[in-house]
Design an enzyme around this catalytic site. Structure first.
Site, PDB file in Angstrom:
ATOM      1  N   HIS A 198       6.557   9.103  -3.870  1.00 54.70           N
ATOM      2  CA  HIS A 198       6.129   7.811  -3.588  1.00 54.70           C
ATOM      3  C   HIS A 198       6.330   7.401  -2.242  1.00 54.70           C
ATOM      4  O   HIS A 198       7.620   7.596  -1.740  1.00 54.70           O
ATOM      5  CB  HIS A 198       6.429   6.816  -4.486  1.00 54.70           C
ATOM      6  CG  HIS A 198       5.639   5.468  -4.317  1.00 54.70           C
ATOM      7  ND1 HIS A 198       6.131   4.390  -3.555  1.00 54.70           N
ATOM      8  CD2 HIS A 198       4.448   5.044  -4.607  1.00 54.70           C
ATOM      9  CE1 HIS A 198       5.552   3.423  -3.566  1.00 54.70           C
ATOM     10  NE2 HIS A 198       4.454   3.723  -4.124  1.00 54.70           N
TER      11      HIS A 198
ATOM     12  N   GLY B 210       0.972  -1.357   0.076  1.00 48.45           N
ATOM     13  CA  GLY B 210      -0.080   0.036   0.096  1.00 48.45           C
ATOM     14  C   GLY B 210       0.883   1.315  -0.096  1.00 48.45           C
ATOM     15  O   GLY B 210       1.964   1.108   0.292  1.00 48.45           O
ATOM     16  N   CYS B 211       0.534   2.255  -0.381  1.00 46.92           N
ATOM     17  CA  CYS B 211       1.280   3.441  -0.675  1.00 46.92           C
ATOM     18  C   CYS B 211       0.699   4.672  -0.573  1.00 46.92           C
ATOM     19  O   CYS B 211      -0.526   4.886  -0.358  1.00 46.92           O
ATOM     20  CB  CYS B 211       1.965   3.362  -1.859  1.00 46.92           C
ATOM     21  SG  CYS B 211       2.787   1.822  -2.319  1.00 46.92           S
ATOM     22  N   ALA B 212       1.481   5.926  -0.532  1.00 45.86           N
ATOM     23  CA  ALA B 212       0.937   7.274  -0.733  1.00 45.86           C
ATOM     24  C   ALA B 212       1.657   7.883  -1.887  1.00 45.86           C
ATOM     25  O   ALA B 212       2.937   7.416  -2.294  1.00 45.86           O
ATOM     26  CB  ALA B 212       1.313   8.185   0.504  1.00 45.86           C
TER      27      ALA B 212
ATOM     28  N   ARG C 212       1.135   6.523   5.570  1.00 40.49           N
ATOM     29  CA  ARG C 212       0.449   5.907   4.456  1.00 40.49           C
ATOM     30  C   ARG C 212       1.923   4.873   4.140  1.00 40.49           C
ATOM     31  O   ARG C 212       1.752   4.002   3.222  1.00 40.49           O
ATOM     32  CB  ARG C 212       0.172   6.487   3.272  1.00 40.49           C
ATOM     33  CG  ARG C 212      -1.333   7.182   3.583  1.00 40.49           C
ATOM     34  CD  ARG C 212      -1.652   7.828   2.220  1.00 40.49           C
ATOM     35  NE  ARG C 212      -2.254   6.691   1.348  1.00 40.49           N
ATOM     36  CZ  ARG C 212      -3.693   6.495   1.332  1.00 40.49           C
ATOM     37  NH1 ARG C 212      -4.381   7.058   1.983  1.00 40.49           N
ATOM     38  NH2 ARG C 212      -4.101   5.651   0.352  1.00 40.49           N
TER      39      ARG C 212
END
Lengths: 373, 147, 500, 423
Positions: free
Chosen positions: A185, A12-14, A41
């Site tokens: 990212h 999962g990420c930002a 995040r």
């Protein structure tokens, strides 16, 4: 523990992006502040940035950013440079400046090379300059153990590593660069310490992708795209998405909108209700490229020379907010990340599922490989 | 209204409708207990010559001759269903004489007649013959659409 | 009847329950049951029973059951009773043993050793009751070069495709091997479902031309029933090179089944044996196949996709590669556990390879050669449930063929006596009184129910995986894990062991 | 519209129901001499035998008049019809204006004069509920009953009384029982059956004189035999009640002459039931077909017509369903043409065919599904279009040709229309 490339690691990420339509160069500071807001995040296992317009002095050259795992593969740099010399004219080479900070440890050796293909080599290969360059980068990654090209476009660069993105940004001294387009990212992989090459953005030539999500179509997409001389060595979503976009846009000549219609294809029921000629075109695209439909949650910011494209999945399973303020375009996983750098932003909205939001520079002179056709 | 329609082309001549009918009219309980070792008196009958077979049951005519001819006033039509009042029936068989389909039959005791009443009294309005026909040769539907 | 062979089954009648309605007697084409007017009771001749369950199913008091005899030979691990009996039968008849339907031998079923994945935490499962879940597919070649018109608009230059509402088709069963009503059921169901059924090599009965858009017309080695209108009638033309249950073997429909409509539809004289040769006599090599493919394309004005159906044999991947380059639009691979109306027992039980391995190697091979997009791949040969279907798609199939499952839906109880023509369920028979037992209205409904149920299950599984369109499941082998397999088997299947 | 119905039996009730099929609002006045709620006259023998009772004998439910909006004047006698003034005059002088009037007055039993009859005190006829109740009051287990007439009424009366007394003698001038509807062979079987059930039959003779000695009477037959009895029942025929129409100037023969819509020769005067004479669909002859099913059908036809609607006209047939002591007799049509018969001594069946049609039949014993034969007569179905040989042995729709059978099985309305359309 296996690392990316040996195992598929969902995460999962930002993500965040800033773009200046007028081409005004911004330091990396804004994008760091933007992604930093979404600290939670990420989990410290990966962060990275892509900046465009950052190497104006070397704008005509491909900027190869390389990681060398010198501890495990002491020969890697020597082998890689030998390879580069065999295939490229290297106008400049050197370490990428970094800042020692306690948050970032175990960094590999990080170098960059500004190169152009050797004409005789390229001619022999019967490939165009971009394809030749891209294949060489892929070959290094596949064949030279301990060497990894993580950026390879002109007048742009990817900067990434293990750590929280804001720390990675400080580590790379991004405040010292000026670019008209930045993406960032922050990573939250689920089952690995990760490694530097596995951090994002992922880039191929000047195309970079930052991605938040975990696509469920991964292996269907991977096994298909690998038929066309791509090797998904990292086994990450970002990698396969980058290759798909590269294949559809650069190799098949689809516009970015058409590319979006393939990867985030509307549902059949929607397609059937579309007015012509979109209906026929989109149905054709869906039938023709059904193997490149991407399912499962994702939102991406595609960076390319002269522009950005924001795209979410066909069900809008991952949040994505975009905004305009003056000549600036902002995109982020969360609105707060935009407001952190542009508190009074004029317009903010969430794109529809599968709806591409494409921004390009007002002046079109710098058409890169990913530029809209 | 829904009626029973028979479809000869699908009748297999298995005669199961007769047994399910007979059982339904005995209360619809355990068939083995109800019918073991005794002749059945179904209200639907299969005509079967070994090649052709089909079931015949009351058609619930719009102009029921059985009712018009009944000397006892024992036959009435309620919501389209032609019914026999067993208590009033004296077993004169005028209805048997009148019915063009041969669908009115003597009851087991011979003192009254019986005929298909669409299981309204027995199986809760879902005729047992149609329900159990293995090949949908008997259907319970509006207007015989599929017949 | 062979004196040496003891009846395999015993008919057990619960006398307390039997009401002597004689439905069993009336329904048994093998004349097992008889009413004894002297005793008022039913009697049974076990030796005639094939265990088709017609009587059991129809018995209104459930007074009947069929059990396996416990009669035995002196135990012998090397000589099971079945082998001994087969020797007796062959010593008696001097003939090749004949069987029907798929092999009953305990060959490994790889589908049962493959497990599916589901989303958990890091990405969301999708609820198919709340979100659209797409199963539509188009079968056919997808690798045309993109073209744009003068306005820059993309031109739809795809060659004809078979549109399917879900990646499933009823596979070939000829009119003759199965009944008119079985065909009617399949045709109606295919139309209602938006999928296709397949004529097999028996021609297309005049009554079923209206179902053409949902029909695949087959051209096999006997060329029975093939003519211009026939080729144009269907959604696609299938060249049958082989059948999973009997690779390398032709077909033989005996003359007594070639009567009336069957003869007319096959375009052969009534009473003549319909013999499909083992090879197509105009195809002795792959280049000949290419000629037939293009002949059929020419004959259909390039309007119909061409399917080439091959049996899963040892070098199936190489064969498929050749077929993909022959101009075929679709390759159908039939695994050796697939069914048949009649086949020599030894062939059925011992020739060919399982569909899972064949499919995996074909899909991998075509990808390695970069030509996977030139053809669609249909997998068949014992797809028994939606789970098998889903696994086949994840292994790489564009769609699956089902036949035995469809016949089961129509009432088949797998008694495997199709070759006798006495099918009590009205499926594998031409006897009018037996054919009548399959009311296509019911048959079609049951098929529709079955396929809808499978489609629901497909959607549930896809939803669990976070996939909302079936093309993203196709070849998505990461969604599969193996258990109880060797590394070699895992490698061929292209999947990892569970836990990795 | 105002309809006056004179009568209260099957034809009258049929008329009420016929009117109500066409109109829910027309006024209906029903006038009947008997004071009873409508009851079924043929059931009085069953009343004797205890197979029905005063309640169940009702031909229609108790609320029939109310439910159908009928003003019922029971126990009132209609004395005259003025077709010009369109007025019915009742006893007591009451008049009722009508738009249409139905005469459904039925028939009355005949008592032929015989020597010494005036000496016999217990003389009864057997057509009304009052007759039956009177007999029930007077007959006991010891009562010797003498029934004159071995027709339908006489024999049903005998059967009914047999439940009370063992001493029953029936006498008829005809040489066989049910002489009007049976031929010799079936009559012989029936006769034997009746005798086995204790009915003494004196056939082919008649009473020459009656004599009385105290309470007991004696009938002397022409054969010279004497029959002692305590109760005499006259069941030797009926006479249609035609007076109302005749007196008003309408055409009357034995019965009131009516057409297929039950119209008399008088405008707006209809007649139906036992009092009428109408064309027999079989023979074409005008006949008094004093049978309840026909009475109902006529009444219904009249009612629908009176209410201004178009009535389906069903050809009327002579037909009888009757049973004695468990032996059923079903017959219909006329007995002319070629006869085929079959008997096993107990069961009997005969069929009469002419011009490729079934004209009539007699079934004794095994009678199931006889209506299929009746429909053949009524519809004048060509016999070469079906397997009549098989049908004779076993009544069934299977004997019809496939397409015809399909039509029959599909829709009974078509069948009815086909029958109605038959010439």
């Amino acid at each position: 523990m296996p690392i990316e490339g040996q195992v598929r690691i969902p995460s999962g990420c930002a993500i965040a992006g800033i773009f200046s339509r007028s081409g005004e160069r911004m330091s990396g500071d804004d994008v760091i502040r933007s992604i930093a807001v979404m600290h939670d995040r990420s989990n410290g296992l990966g962060g990275g940035f892509a900046g465009y317009g950052i190497y104006p002095d070397y704008a005509a050259y491909y900027a190869f950013h390389l990681f060398y795992q010198e501890k495990k593969h002491p020969d890697a740099q020597q082998q890689c440079e030998a390879f580069l010399r065999r295939h490229f004219y290297i106008i400049h080479a050197g370490v990428i400046p970094t800042r020692k900070i306690p948050e970032i440890t175990d960094e590999p050796r990080i170098w960059r090379y500004f190169v152009l293909p050797l004409p005789e080599k390229q001619e022999t290969s019967q490939l165009d300059e971009q394809e030749f360059t891209a294949r060489c980068a892929l070959r290094i990654n596949a064949e030279i153990e301990g060497a990894f090209v993580f950026s390879g476009g002109k007048n742009m660069g990817v900067f990434k590593g293990i750590g929280y993105p804001e720390d990675v940004g400080r580590f790379y001294r991004l405040e010292e660069y000026g670019g008209y387009s930045w993406t960032a990212h922050g990573r939250y992989p689920t089952n690995t310490p990760g490694w530097w090459g596995g951090a994002h953005p992922f880039g191929l030539l000047d195309c970079t992708v930052v991605h938040n999500g975990e696509i469920s179509s991964y292996d269907a997409n991977r096994r298909f795209i690998e038929m066309f001389n791509y090797q998904c060595t990292l086994q990450t979503d970002t990698e396969v998405i980058t290759y798909i976009i590269d294949y559809l846009h650069r190799k098949q000549g689809l516009s970015l909108e058409e590319t979006a219609a393939v990867v985030s294809a509307p549902f059949w029921s929607t397609l059937e209700e579309m007015p012509e000629p979109d209906r026929s075109t989109q149905i054709y695209l869906r039938k023709r490229f059904s193997n490149l439909l991407i399912t499962g949650p994702f939102s991406i910011i595609l960076g390319f020379e002269g522009g950005q494209m924001v795209l979410g999945d066909r069900l809008k399973l991952r949040g994505m907010v975009v905004g305009n303020h003056g000549d600036r375009f902002y995109a982020a996983s969360e609105e707060c990340a935009i407001r952190a750098v542009c508190p009074d932003i004029a317009k903010v909205w969430s794109p529809e599922a599968g709806e591409p939001v494409i921004v390009t520079m007002d002046r079109k002179e710098a058409a890169g490989t990913c530029a809209p056709r | 209204m829904k009626k029973i329609y028979v479809r000869e082309e699908w009748c297999l001549g298995c005669h199961l409708c007769e047994y399910y009918c007979a059982n339904a009219n005995l209360g619809g309980g355990n068939m083995a207990k109800a019918l073991k070792g005794r002749p059945v008196h179904p209200r639907i009958r299969v005509e079967d010559d070994g090649k052709i077979s089909f079931a015949v049951a009351c058609r619930h005519c719009d102009e029921p001759l059985c009712r018009k001819g009944c000397i006892a006033g024992a036959i009435s039509v309620a919501d389209g269903v032609v019914c026999i009042d067993r208590e009033k029936c004296v077993g004169c068989y005028t209805c048997i004489l009148s019915c063009p389909y041969g669908a009115v039959l003597p009851a087991e005791d011979g003192h009254a007649v019986q005929k298909c009443e669409l299981c309204i009294q027995t199986a809760g309005g879902s005729p047992a013959c149609a329900e159990h026909c293995p090949n949908r040769a008997i259907v319970f539907e509006e207007g015989g659409a599929s017949a | 009847m062979d004196l040496y062979v003891h009846p395999l089954f015993e008919v057990v009648r619960n006398e307390k329950k039997c009401v002597a309605c004689r439905a069993c007697e009336r329904q048994c084409s093998n004349c097992v049951h008889a009413y004894n007017p002297d005793t008022g009771e039913m009697e049974a001749d076990d030796s005639k029973c094939v265990n088709c369950h017609r009587c059991v199913s129809l018995c209104p008091t459930k007074a009947l059951k069929i059990i396996l005899t416990d009669h035995c030979f002196r135990p012998n691990a090397n000589w099971p009773g079945e082998n001994i009996n087969e020797v007796y039968k062959q010593a008696n008849s001097g003939g090749v043993l004949l069987s029907s339907m798929g092999t009953p031998k305990p060959h490994p079923v790889y589908f049962d050793r493959i497990l599916l994945n589901a989303s958990q935490v890091t990405n969301p499962p999708i609820d198919p009751l709340r979100e659209p879940m797409e199963t539509r597919v188009f079968l056919g070649k997808k690798s045309q070069k993109l073209e744009r018109n003068a306005e820059g608009q993309l031109v739809d230059n795809l060659t004809p495709q078979i549109p399917l509402t879900m990646p499933l088709l009823f596979s070939a069963m000829s009119f003759g091997s199965i009944s008119y009503n079985a065909h009617a059921s399949l045709a109606r169901a295919a139309a209602a479902l938006g999928i296709c059924y397949n004529t097999g090599e028996g021609g297309l009965h005049a009554d079923f031309y209206p179902y053409g858009p949902h029909t695949i017309v087959q051209v096999a080695s006997g060329r029975f029933g093939v003519h211009g209108d026939y080729l144009m009638a269907g959604a696609a033309v299938e060249i049958k090179m082989g059948q999973g249950a009997k690779p390398g073997i032709g077909g033989h429909l005996p003359g007594h089944k070639i009567a009336g409509d069957v003869a007319r539809t096959r375009m052969i004289p009534p009473g003549s044996d319909a013999i499909s040769p083992a090879p197509h006599h105009d195809i002795y090599s792959i280049e000949d196949l290419r000629q037939l493919v293009y002949s059929l394309k020419a004959a259909t004005g390039n309007q119909k996709p061409i399917i080439v159906k091959i049996a899963a044999v040892h070098n199936v991947a190489a064969i498929a590669s050749g077929v993909a380059r022959s101009g075929a639009d679709i390759i159908a691979i039939d695994g050796f556990r697939g069914g048949t109306g009649a086949a020599p027992t030894r062939i059925r039980d011992h020739v060919g390879i399982p569909i899972e391995l064949a499919l995996a190697s074909v899909d991998a091979r075509l990808r390695e050669e970069g030509i996977r997009d030139d053809v669609s791949v249909i997998a068949g040969g014992s797809i028994r449930s939606s789970a098998d279907w889903i696994k086949a798609i994840a292994l790489g199939a564009d769609a699956c063929y089902i036949a035995t499952g469809a016949l089961l839906a129509l009432g088949c109880h797998l008694c495997r006596q199709c070759h006798t023509g006495l099918c009590n369920w009205g499926i594998a028979t031409q006897r009018p009184d037996l054919v009548k037992r399959l009311n296509p209205e019911i048959g079609a409904e049951r098929l529709v129910n079955l396929v809808h149920a499978w489609q629901h299950e497909l959607k549930e599984v896809m939803g669990g995986m976070g996939i909302n369109s079936v093309e993203a499941l196709r070849g998505n082998r990461l969604m599969l894990r193996g258990v109880a397999m060797t590394q070699e088997e895992l490698d061929i299947l292209g999947i990892k062991h569970a836990g990795v | 519209m105002k309809h006056v119905i004179i009568g209260n039996s099957a034809a009258a009730i049929g008329c009420v129901e016929g009117i109500r099929r066409a109109s829910r609002t027309d006024d209906i006045v029903l006038v009947a001499a008997e004071p009873h709620h409508t009851y079924s006259r043929p059931l009085i023998s069953y009343l004797m035998a205890g197979k029905t009772d005063r309640t169940k004998i009702r031909y229609r439910p108790e609320n029939f008049y109310r439910a159908n909006g009928v003003q019922a004047k029971l126990g009132r006698r209609a004395l005259g019809i003025d077709p010009a003034g369109k007025i019915v005059t009742l006893d007591g002088g009451e008049t009722i204006a009508y738009d249409n009037v139905l005469v459904a007055t039925g028939s009355d039993p005949l008592i032929f004069p015989a020597e010494g009859l005036d000496q016999v005190e217990n003389v009864r006829t057997f057509t009304t509920l009052d007759d039956a109740e009177a007999l029930l009051r007077s007959v006991t287990a010891e009562t010797r009953v003498f029934v004159v007439g071995a027709g339908l009424i006489g024999l049903k009366c005998a059967e009914g009384l047999r439940a009370i007394t063992e001493h029953i003698t029936v006498c008829d001038l005809a040489p066989r029982v049910l002489s009007s509807i049976l031929e010799d062979a079936p009559a012989a079987i029936l006769r034997r059956h009746l005798e086995e059930n204790g009915i003494v039959l004196k056939l082919g003779t008649s009473v020459s004189s009656f004599a009385r000695a105290g309470a007991a009477c004696t009938a002397t037959l022409r054969t010279g035999e004497t029959v002692p009895f305590d109760q005499l029942v006259y069941a030797a025929g009926v006479r249609p009640n035609t007076a109302l129409v005749k007196d008003a100037g309408g055409d009357v023969n034995r019965g009131i002459l009516v057409d297929t819509l039950c119209r008399t020769s008088l405008p707006d005067v209809y007649a139906a039931g036992d009092c009428t004479e109408s064309p027999d669909a079989c023979s074409g002859e005008r006949k008094v077909m004093a049978l309840l099913p026909n009475a109902y059908l006529q009444g219904e036809t009249a009612g629908i017509t009176m209410a201004g609607a178009t009535a389906p006209t069903l050809p009327l047939l002579p037909m009888n369903a009757i049973g004695f002591f468990g032996l059923h007799l079903l017959c219909a049509g006329v007995y002319d043409g070629e006869r085929t018969e079959h008997t096993d001594g107990q069961n009997y069946r005969s069929f009469y065919t002419r011009d490729n049609t079934l004209r009539g039949y007699i079934l004794l014993g095994r009678v199931e599904r006889a209506g299929i034969y009746t429909a053949l007569i009524r519809g004048r179905t060509p016999l070469d279009a079906l397997d009549f040989a098989a049908l004779r042995d076993q009544p069934g729709l299977i004997a019809f040709a496939g397409p015809v059978r399909a039509e029959i099985l599909r829709n009974q309305d078509n069948q009815r229309k086909r029958e109605a359309a038959a010439p």
